[in-house]
Design an enzyme around this catalytic site. Structure first.
Site, mmCIF file in Angstrom:
data_model
loop_
_atom_site.group_PDB
_atom_site.id
_atom_site.type_symbol
_atom_site.label_atom_id
_atom_site.label_comp_id
_atom_site.label_asym_id
_atom_site.label_seq_id
_atom_site.Cartn_x
_atom_site.Cartn_y
_atom_site.Cartn_z
ATOM 1 N N HIS A 55 13.479 -15.648 11.256
ATOM 2 C CA HIS A 55 14.332 -16.284 10.241
ATOM 3 C C HIS A 55 13.628 -17.412 9.492
ATOM 4 O O HIS A 55 13.937 -17.665 8.324
ATOM 5 C CB HIS A 55 15.615 -16.809 10.897
ATOM 6 N N ASP A 96 18.489 -8.635 -5.696
ATOM 7 C CA ASP A 96 18.597 -8.466 -4.252
ATOM 8 C C ASP A 96 17.213 -8.209 -3.652
ATOM 9 O O ASP A 96 16.445 -7.378 -4.167
ATOM 10 C CB ASP A 96 19.526 -7.297 -3.928
ATOM 11 N N ASP A 99 13.553 -17.566 5.539
ATOM 12 C CA ASP A 99 13.929 -18.696 4.681
ATOM 13 C C ASP A 99 12.832 -19.000 3.667
ATOM 14 O O ASP A 99 13.100 -19.244 2.484
ATOM 15 C CB ASP A 99 14.210 -19.933 5.530
ATOM 16 N N ASN A 104 13.631 -10.048 8.125
ATOM 17 C CA ASN A 104 14.042 -11.076 9.091
ATOM 18 C C ASN A 104 13.815 -10.610 10.524
ATOM 19 O O ASN A 104 13.347 -11.371 11.374
ATOM 20 C CB ASN A 104 15.525 -11.416 8.893
ATOM 21 N N GLU A 109 20.708 -12.761 0.725
ATOM 22 C CA GLU A 109 19.446 -12.484 0.027
ATOM 23 C C GLU A 109 19.672 -12.092 -1.425
ATOM 24 O O GLU A 109 18.786 -11.554 -2.074
ATOM 25 C CB GLU A 109 18.669 -11.380 0.748
#
Length: 360
Positions: free
Chosen positions: A215, A202, A219, A210, A246
Site C-alpha cells: 500500500h 482510472d 500511495d 497494491n 484509484e
C-alpha cells in the site's frame, strides 16, 4: 481528521480569548460619549488598538496597543488618515461601512480587512466601529474603532477550508469540491451555450498493484498519477480532483470533445512514461490508465451533473473493455473508437477549434 479536530479546538480557545476582549470593547463603547478620562484609561489598558477617527477620516487618538498591532507608536499615527495602509482589495468594503456610519444609517459595525504592519507586512485586523456624536447638535462627528489582529485566526480558517476541499493523499480537490465546481461550470455553460468536458481517469488493475507492491507503493503511485493530471490543469477554470480510490477526474471548462480527447491522450501518455513497474497489468508492464470522456455543449446538450458523470463513467467502461491504457469518448463505438497508445485523436472538430479549446 485528528488535525481538523485539533485546529477546531484551537480556534475555540482563541474564541474564548476574543470573548474576554469583547467584554472590554463593550465597556469602551458604552462610555465613548461620556467620560473621556475613563475612556482613555480603559483604552490604554486594552490589548486591542483603540482609536478615535474624526469625520474627515483623520486619526485624533490612538492607544499604545498600536505598537503591537501595527508596529507603529501612537504618535506616528495620530494626524494621519485612518485608511492608510489598507489593502486595495478591501478598500471598497471598508469605505462602504464608514459611509453608512457617517450618514447615521448605522450606529455600529464590525469588519475584517487587511492592512500593512510596519515590520511583518500584511496583517488581518477585525475592527468594531461605533459612531460618536456632538453633544450639542447630536450629529455624527466621528467614529471609535477597536481593532485586533486576527491574522492567525484567518490562517487557521484558511487551513481548515483547504482541509475540507482537498484530498489529503494527493493534494488534488476532493469529490465534494469537484461536484460543487462542476455544478457551477455546467450552469455557466448552459447560460453561455458553451462546452464543458469531464475526464474520468482510472488506474488500470490497481488492486493487483497494491497486492503485489504494497500500500505504501500504491500511495506513491497515486501521488505520481495525480501530479501528472494536475500538470495538465493549466487554466484557472480547470480542476483536477481525486474522485475516489484509484479514480481521478479532470474538469475542463470551455473545452469541446476534440480538445478533451487531446488533453486525455497527453495525460495517458505521460502516465505510461512514468515507467512505474506493474507486473499485474495486462495492458503493459508499467502503470497505465484508462480514460472516459463526457462533453456537455451545443451538440450533446447540457445534462445534469449526475448525467454527465454517468456518460463519462460509461465511456471509461468502454475504454477498459477495449484493452485499457486508452481513451474512450461519449460517441457510439462504431462512430469513434477509443484512442489507442500512439494514435492521434480523430478529426471530430476542425484542428483550429481543437487548438482553441485545449491550448496546451
Amino acid at each position: 481528521m485528528g488535525m481538523v479536530i485539533g485546529l477546531t479546538v484551537l480556534i475555540g480557545l482563541l474564541g474564548s480569548l476574543m470573548l474576554r476582549e469583547l467584554t472590554l470593547r463593550q465597556r469602551l463603547l458604552a462610555i465613548v460619549s461620556s467620560r473621556e478620562a475613563e475612556f482613555r484609561l480603559l483604552a490604554e489598558a486594552s490589548n486591542d488598538m483603540v482609536s478615535r477617527i474624526a469625520f474627515d477620516g483623520t486619526l485624533t487618538y490612538v492607544s499604545p496597543a498600536s505598537l503591537r498591532v501595527l508596529g507603529w507608536p501612537p504618535e506616528s499615527l495620530v494626524g494621519g488618515n485612518a485608511l492608510a495602509g489598507l489593502n486595495p482589495e478591501d478598500r471598497a468594503a471598508v469605505e462602504g461601512v464608514v459611509a453608512a456610519l457617517k450618514t447615521g444609517e448605522r450606529e455600529e459595525a464590525m469588519i475584517a480587512y487587511r492592512t500593512r504592519h510596519r515590520n511583518t507586512g500584511t496583517v488581518w485586523l477585525e475592527s468594531s466601529l461605533s459612531v460618536t456624536r456632538d453633544p450639542k447638535t447630536g450629529r455624527v462627528d466621528g467614529v471609535v474603532a477597536i481593532s485586533r489582529d486576527v491574522t492567525e485566526h484567518k490562517q487557521l480558517e484558511g487551513h481548515l477550508s483547504r482541509l475540507a476541499t482537498l484530498d489529503s493523499l494527493t493534494g488534488l480537490a476532493n469529490r465534494r469540491f469537484l461536484d460543487d465546481r462542476a455544478e457551477r461550470e455546467l450552469a455557466i455553460a448552459r447560460q453561455s451555450r458553451s462546452d464543458v468536458s469531464l475526464l474520468l481517469i482510472d488506474a488500470d488493475h490497481f488492486k493487483a498493484f497494491n497486492d503485489h507492491y504494497g500500500h505504501l507503493a500504491g500511495d506513491n503511485c497515486l501521488q505520481q498519477i495525480a501530479a501528472v493530471i494536475q500538470s495538465h490543469a493549466t487554466r484557472p477554470s480547470d480542476l483536477a480532483a481525486r474522485y475516489g480510490g484509484e479514480e481521478f477526474a479532470l474538469l475542463l471548462a470551455e473545452t469541446n470533445l476534440a480538445g478533451a480527447r487531446v488533453v486525455a491522450e497527453r495525460i495517458r501518455s505521460a502516465v505510461q512514461e512514468l515507467s512505474i513497474p506493474h507486473v499485474g497489468n495486462s495492458a503493459a508492464p508499467v502503470v497505465t490508465i484508462s480514460i472516459g470522456i463526457a462533453t456537455a455543449g451545443s451538440q450533446a446538450g447540457w445534462p445534469s451533473l449526475k448525467g454527465l458523470i454517468a456518460q463519462a463513467d460509461e465511456t471509461l467502461y468502454r475504454a477498459k473493455s477495449d484493452g485499457r491504457n486508452c481513451v474512450g469518448n461519449d460517441l457510439p463505438l462504431h462512430e469513434a473508437p477509443p484512442i489507442q497508445p500512439g494514435q492521434a485523436p480523430p478529426p471530430t472538430a476542425p484542428a483550429s477549434q481543437a487548438d482553441q479549446t485545449a491550448p496546451r
